[in-house]
Design a protein around this motif. Sequence first.
Motif: not given
Length: 113
Positions: A9-10, A12-13, A16-18, A23
């Motif tokens: 989750a860290r 992914r955060t 997020a803008e990439e 995944e």
Amino acid sequence: MAYDEALAARIRTLLAEEPGLTEKRMFGGLAFLLGGHMAVAASGRGGLMVRVDPDRTPELVTRPGVERMVMQGREMDGWLRVFGHPEIDDLPDTDLAAWVTEGVDFVKTLPPK
């Protein structure tokens, strides 16, 4: 061992803008890919798996909590495991962000698959 979902989750955060991020479950973990190349993963064996420029491997493995990935009994240049201090949850956000950036920057130099 299952991968650390909090670590995923860290990551992914941070990504997020990439654009073009995907995944995929790989190596018993959860990998984050750009252009079809794995940049970073929450490893199924614990810690963080990072793809880096193979020429930088000797420099990067001198950092605390970092080692070469071992695949089929062979140490692999360009693939690192990062464990944190001593648990990956204790890896500060700035350190995690730096490793994620390391992986992203390298895979962006590769041609898309």
